[in-house]
Design an enzyme around this catalytic site. Structure first.
Site, short mmCIF file in Angstrom:
data_model
loop_
_atom_site.label_atom_id
_atom_site.label_comp_id
_atom_site.label_asym_id
_atom_site.label_seq_id
_atom_site.Cartn_x
_atom_site.Cartn_y
_atom_site.Cartn_z
N GLU A 69 3.07 -0.12 -6.58
CA GLU A 69 3.17 -0.43 -5.22
C GLU A 69 4.54 0.44 -4.59
OE1 GLU A 69 1.14 -2.00 -3.71
OE2 GLU A 69 0.12 -2.98 -5.30
N LYS B 260 -9.10 -1.45 -12.76
CA LYS B 260 -9.21 -2.32 -11.65
C LYS B 260 -10.36 -2.02 -10.93
CE LYS B 260 -4.54 -2.51 -12.75
NZ LYS B 260 -4.16 -1.95 -13.92
N HIS C 207 1.29 9.61 8.05
CA HIS C 207 1.50 7.99 8.27
C HIS C 207 2.54 7.59 7.28
CE1 HIS C 207 0.53 4.09 9.17
NE2 HIS C 207 0.64 4.18 10.49
N ASP D 88 2.17 4.39 5.85
CA ASP D 88 1.37 4.05 4.84
C ASP D 88 0.78 4.96 3.81
OD1 ASP D 88 2.05 1.28 5.98
OD2 ASP D 88 0.38 1.40 7.50
N LYS D 89 0.15 6.00 4.40
CA LYS D 89 -0.38 6.96 3.75
C LYS D 89 0.61 7.64 2.81
CE LYS D 89 -4.01 6.10 3.88
NZ LYS D 89 -4.73 5.78 2.51
N ASP E 204 -11.37 -3.12 -8.03
CA ASP E 204 -10.97 -3.04 -6.53
C ASP E 204 -11.43 -1.55 -6.46
OD1 ASP E 204 -10.23 -5.38 -5.55
OD2 ASP E 204 -8.15 -5.11 -6.16
N ASP F 26 8.63 3.97 11.02
CA ASP F 26 8.17 2.82 10.80
C ASP F 26 8.01 2.60 9.15
OD1 ASP F 26 6.82 0.21 10.90
OD2 ASP F 26 4.96 0.91 11.43
N ALA F 27 8.34 1.44 8.65
CA ALA F 27 8.27 1.43 7.25
C ALA F 27 6.72 1.42 6.56
CB ALA F 27 8.58 -0.06 6.67
N LYS G 214 -2.30 9.95 14.26
CA LYS G 214 -3.16 8.90 14.35
C LYS G 214 -4.44 9.55 15.23
CE LYS G 214 -2.45 4.48 14.06
NZ LYS G 214 -1.87 3.08 14.31
N ARG H 268 -2.08 -0.64 2.99
CA ARG H 268 -2.42 -1.27 4.27
C ARG H 268 -3.38 -0.34 5.01
NH1 ARG H 268 3.13 -2.86 6.81
NH2 ARG H 268 3.72 -0.89 7.00
N LYS H 269 -4.01 0.47 4.59
CA LYS H 269 -5.01 1.14 5.42
C LYS H 269 -6.22 1.25 4.82
CE LYS H 269 -2.78 2.15 9.09
NZ LYS H 269 -1.89 0.95 8.94
N GLU I 107 3.59 -2.51 -12.37
CA GLU I 107 3.58 -2.62 -13.58
C GLU I 107 2.72 -1.58 -14.35
OE1 GLU I 107 2.16 -6.59 -14.34
OE2 GLU I 107 0.16 -5.84 -14.35
N LYS J 213 -3.65 2.04 -8.38
CA LYS J 213 -4.30 1.30 -9.37
C LYS J 213 -5.35 2.19 -10.46
CE LYS J 213 -5.09 -2.74 -6.18
NZ LYS J 213 -6.05 -3.28 -5.44
N PHE K 244 6.91 11.39 20.76
CA PHE K 244 6.63 11.07 19.37
C PHE K 244 7.24 11.98 18.42
CE2 PHE K 244 2.80 9.83 16.58
CZ PHE K 244 3.82 9.40 15.48
#
Length: 412
Positions: free
Chosen positions: A44, A291, A16, A18-19, A293, A260-261, A184, A266-267, A57, A287, A252
């Protein structure tokens, strides 16, 4: 609390878009930590048709130092460092399996816009004088565990992940050569008395080779997917009332970053608990473990999982909160949703956690030391969920259940 209901979670494959971005970002984290265990990384990634772009960074002296006069002409990069980053990116895309006209590991255009870490952020995180190392940012992080599966994860998400893992394994082994990397899944389960008992709906959309959306080839693909799902879900959960949606839109063939970008982070629900537990909002991939997060989300999962594994509760949510530059957490919250063992209260569990010395007071450094997070272990976590995985050597240390005895002793 409702005990009978339908609940759904989704997963996405390593292909995918995003992955793909998450895995590239974590490949950069691993590269930097392999060079310097104290590296700072916030990477990123954007992926689109035949292009990968990095931004963010870093602080990793073996790779980048803007103050080094010998590296100044190279923008602060050590000789060969930019090339090494590019190789890591292309290697990641190749391992995922992209060799398509619209996205090919060998011919894609690569841009690197990483730069040095902000000195103002660094001063809040670095230890100095009597100041302990601070959290890399403010925020709230949640961990969760439940007894719905052997992995102590929500069943809807656990099985959604496992369906796609099987598809990827069969694609790479050529057991299902008609599959392509992007896919998916979505699983809906019926719960009775708070336990999953049946699957009411399955959705699987998978990128495929040319022509596998019609006729006999389409029938072959759909039969294969149904067989995979039937082998993964517990016996008896699928029945004549299960609603199947396999490639419901039709063809597909165009997928991944060409279709798709993709962007890092995003997941976040796929990465965690499939919507079955709260989320603090912070993504993980790209990260380094200063961090919170990332590191605090890992330690809260670790604590919740050990509480459930110890039989102290059937379901557990834990929250931690931090301020940037401050080492100690602002709060610790435990909620066992009324499922705790006799004589065990949520308040007692909070006190027990606070009194376990090996956790280092749940400071960022204490978390990293306890779990061994300053290592290149992250790319493997960037697809098919960060949680519910098997602790394997240095990988997924937050999935260990080695705190069970300490928790029981602290409650005694």
């Amino acid at each position: 609390m409702r005990t009978s209901y339908l609940f759904t979670s989704e997963s996405v494959s390593e292909g995918h878009p995003d992955k793909v971005s998450d895995q590239i970002s974590d490949a950069i984290v691993d590269l930097m930590l392999a060079k310097d265990p104290e590296a700072r990384v916030a990477c990123e990634t954007m992926t689109t048709t035949q292009r990968v772009i990095l931004s963010g960074e870093i602080r990793c002296a073996p790779m980048y130092d803007a103050t080094n006069p010998e590296w100044a002409e190279n923008g602060g990069w050590a000789p060969g460092a930019k090339e090494e980053i590019e190789r890591a990116v292309r290697h990641t895309v190749r391992e995922i399996g992209y060799e398509q006209d619209g996205f090919h590991w060998q011919t894609l255009t690569f841009e690197n816009h990483l730069h040095g870490q902000s000195a103002e952020i660094a001063q809040g995180v670095d230890a100095s004088g009597n100041k302990d190392e601070g959290a890399g940012d403010q925020g709230i992080m949640f961990g969760f565990a439940c007894d719905e599966t052997p992995d102590l994860m929500p069943a809807t998400l656990d099985y959604s992940h496992k369906i796609l893992e099987r598809l990827a394994a069969d694609r790479k082994s050529s057991a299902a050569p008609f599959l392509e990397p992007d896919a998916k899944s979505q699983v809906t389960l019926r719960y009775e008395d708070g336990k999953p008992v049946a699957c009411t709906a399955v959705v699987v959309s998978t990128q495929h080779a040319k022509g596998y959306h019609e006729g006999a080839k389409e029938a072959e693909l759909k039969a294969y997917v149904k067989q995979v799902v039937s082998e993964i879900l517990p016996e008896g959960w699928l029945n004549g009332e299960t609603d199947w949606h396999i490639n419901p839109t039709g063809a597909f063939e165009i997928g991944g970053p060409d279709g798709d970008a993709g962007l890092t982070g995003r997941k976040i629900i796929v990465d965690t608990y499939g919507g079955a537990a709260p989320h603090g909002g912070g993504a993980f991939s790209g990260k380094d473990p200063t961090k919170v997060d990332r590191s605090a989300a890992y330690i809260t999962r670790y604590l919740a999982k050990n509480i459930v594994a110890a039989g102290l509760a059937k379901r557990c949510t834990i929250q931690l909160a931090y301020a940037i530059g401050v080492s100690k957490p602002l709060s610790l919250y435990v909620d066992t949703h009324g499922t705790s063992a006799d004589g065990v209260t949520d308040e007692a569990l909070e006190k027990a956690i606070a009194n376990i010395g090996s956790l280092g007071g749940l400071t960022p450094r204490g978390i990293r030391m306890h779990l061994g997070l300053n290592k290149p272990i992250y790319r493997k976590s960037a697809a098919y969920g960060h949680f519910g995985r098997q602790a394997d050597g240095e990988h997924f240390p937050w999935e260990r259940t080695d705190l069970v005895d300490d928790l029981k002793a602290a409650l005694a």
